[in-house]
Motif scaffolding. Sequence first.
Motif, PDB file in Angstrom:
ATOM      1  N   ARG A   1       0.961  12.279  -0.119  1.00 54.75           N
ATOM      2  CA  ARG A   1       0.536  13.347  -2.296  1.00 54.75           C
ATOM      3  C   ARG A   1       0.895  14.109  -2.088  1.00 54.75           C
ATOM      4  NH1 ARG A   1      -4.105  10.685  -5.858  1.00 54.75           N
ATOM      5  NH2 ARG A   1      -3.142   8.756  -6.199  1.00 54.75           N
ATOM      6  N   ALA A   2       0.866  14.879  -0.727  1.00 54.93           N
ATOM      7  CA  ALA A   2       1.495  16.396  -0.110  1.00 54.93           C
ATOM      8  C   ALA A   2       3.085  16.483  -0.351  1.00 54.93           C
ATOM      9  CB  ALA A   2       0.720  16.548   0.870  1.00 54.93           C
TER      10      ALA A   2
ATOM     11  N   GLN B   1      12.997  12.635  -8.491  1.00 60.02           N
ATOM     12  CA  GLN B   1      11.693  11.831  -8.563  1.00 60.02           C
ATOM     13  C   GLN B   1      11.244  11.011  -7.585  1.00 60.02           C
ATOM     14  OE1 GLN B   1       9.812  10.860 -11.498  1.00 60.02           O
ATOM     15  NE2 GLN B   1      11.327  12.039 -13.106  1.00 60.02           N
ATOM     16  N   TRP B   2      10.549  10.551  -6.883  1.00 61.71           N
ATOM     17  CA  TRP B   2       9.705   9.175  -5.667  1.00 61.71           C
ATOM     18  C   TRP B   2       9.743   7.844  -6.909  1.00 61.71           C
ATOM     19  CZ3 TRP B   2       6.715   6.584  -3.493  1.00 61.71           C
ATOM     20  CH2 TRP B   2       6.569   5.205  -2.645  1.00 61.71           C
ATOM     21  N   LEU B   3      10.540   6.879  -5.523  1.00 65.11           N
ATOM     22  CA  LEU B   3      10.712   5.550  -6.332  1.00 65.11           C
ATOM     23  C   LEU B   3      10.124   4.969  -5.073  1.00 65.11           C
ATOM     24  CD1 LEU B   3      13.702   5.289  -8.955  1.00 65.11           C
ATOM     25  CD2 LEU B   3      11.041   5.431  -9.073  1.00 65.11           C
ATOM     26  N   PRO B   4       9.337   3.708  -5.004  1.00 65.93           N
ATOM     27  CA  PRO B   4       9.315   2.688  -3.662  1.00 65.93           C
ATOM     28  C   PRO B   4      10.569   1.595  -3.757  1.00 65.93           C
ATOM     29  CG  PRO B   4       8.105   2.052  -6.371  1.00 65.93           C
ATOM     30  CD  PRO B   4       9.034   3.712  -6.163  1.00 65.93           C
TER      31      PRO B   4
ATOM     32  N   THR C   1       5.712   1.083  -8.664  1.00 71.48           N
ATOM     33  CA  THR C   1       5.816   2.163  -9.837  1.00 71.48           C
ATOM     34  C   THR C   1       3.824   2.599  -9.815  1.00 71.48           C
ATOM     35  OG1 THR C   1       7.949   2.093  -9.503  1.00 71.48           O
ATOM     36  CG2 THR C   1       6.993   3.649 -11.128  1.00 71.48           C
ATOM     37  N   LEU C   2       3.641   2.304 -11.011  1.00 73.26           N
ATOM     38  CA  LEU C   2       2.585   2.285 -11.699  1.00 73.26           C
ATOM     39  C   LEU C   2       1.641   2.689 -10.797  1.00 73.26           C
ATOM     40  CD1 LEU C   2       2.395  -0.378 -13.964  1.00 73.26           C
ATOM     41  CD2 LEU C   2       2.539   2.102 -14.488  1.00 73.26           C
ATOM     42  N   MET C   3       1.247   1.653  -9.042  1.00 81.86           N
ATOM     43  CA  MET C   3       0.721   1.922  -8.240  1.00 81.86           C
ATOM     44  C   MET C   3       0.654   3.271  -7.687  1.00 81.86           C
ATOM     45  SD  MET C   3      -0.366  -1.756  -5.530  1.00 81.86           S
ATOM     46  CE  MET C   3       1.156  -1.983  -5.918  1.00 81.86           C
ATOM     47  N   GLU C   4       1.610   4.021  -7.640  1.00 83.85           N
ATOM     48  CA  GLU C   4       1.327   5.430  -7.367  1.00 83.85           C
ATOM     49  C   GLU C   4       0.580   6.131  -8.288  1.00 83.85           C
ATOM     50  OE1 GLU C   4       3.228   7.070  -4.620  1.00 83.85           O
ATOM     51  OE2 GLU C   4       3.914   5.244  -4.148  1.00 83.85           O
TER      52      GLU C   4
ATOM     53  N   LEU D   1       0.717  -1.076   0.003  1.00 84.83           N
ATOM     54  CA  LEU D   1       0.159   0.049   0.493  1.00 84.83           C
ATOM     55  C   LEU D   1       0.607   1.034   0.301  1.00 84.83           C
ATOM     56  CD1 LEU D   1      -2.287  -0.715   2.386  1.00 84.83           C
ATOM     57  CD2 LEU D   1      -3.142  -0.498   0.011  1.00 84.83           C
ATOM     58  N   LEU D   2       2.070   1.202   0.314  1.00 86.91           N
ATOM     59  CA  LEU D   2       2.202   2.485   0.921  1.00 86.91           C
ATOM     60  C   LEU D   2       4.310   2.432  -0.119  1.00 86.91           C
ATOM     61  CD1 LEU D   2       2.472   2.634   5.016  1.00 86.91           C
ATOM     62  CD2 LEU D   2       1.171   3.769   3.451  1.00 86.91           C
ATOM     63  N   GLY D   3       3.921   1.368  -0.418  1.00 85.22           N
ATOM     64  CA  GLY D   3       5.944   1.531  -1.168  1.00 85.22           C
ATOM     65  C   GLY D   3       6.534   2.306  -0.401  1.00 85.22           C
TER      66      GLY D   3
END
Length: 314
Positions: free
Chosen positions: A74-75, A83-86, A114-117, A25-27
Amino acid sequence: MPLTMKDVNRFEAARPRLDAIAYRLLGSASEAEDAVQETFLRWQAADVGRIEVPEAWMTKVLTNLCLNQLTSARARRESYVGQWLPEPLLDGDPMLGPAETAEQRESVSYAVLTLMERLSPSERAVYVLREAFDYPHREIAAILDITETSSQQLYHRAKKHITDGKARAEIDEAAARRIVEEFLTAATTGRTEPLVRLLTADVIAVGDGGGKVPARTKAFEGASAVAKFMRGLFKPSKAKRVLVGGSPAIHLARANGAPAVVVVLDGRVIGVLCPQVTAEGIVAFRSQVNPDKLERATEVWASAEHGEPLFHAF
């Protein structure tokens, strides 16, 4: 009423499943651990004798904590540097969770994380609970306080986003490993042509340094640009050795259930490169070099058996 040892053991028995849900859920492994610990504190404060189905109660509390976290994340990610990556998890990490089915393995792959973001928090929750843990929509609806029909709709939307985002046929792990091995061999030749042949025309390369380690904020795009970047990345230089404090060891290992390049210096994982390999070639490189997101990888690496490095970079 204080928890009995039986109550504590019941939670601990559920912790591996809760960890795996929270990570998907959170990555983020660290955020997942925090969410599971907060769930335990709420279990500790609850009148557990009146809870009819403890596992369902724990899952509901955890999922809603993660939903709140995703909304606030998200904020926070709007101000994230680059870039934010899991956070990648190495093979053997129990937080990866179940891997008996193709759906379970796919749900924790680095590409899918990554796609779930791109999903809404609710879409992500339904997708994870249904796809990775096979919860029926009736139970998902109860966990999220929505109707069963809404759960089905959220799942179908999430599934479509993930499917559309992948859009290329995957290949088996053995074939993917061979291609990654070829990539590493080609990257050390100093020539771009062998690299270009392994890449798709629209390949991208993106890295997450979190503002703590140099990483390009904009992705490299296209086979030629990515090949030149990768050639330069593995090209020896005194400046790189000074920058990282030595000559890192390059290992071919597994992260999130797929072949990955693990970069190790003095026993510490300083980078994990996750290639996304398809039947057409390598379509993406995602590099995690933010040290905050590699602490768990370092712990797992230190406790696991691994062979000699393929070579030393720089």
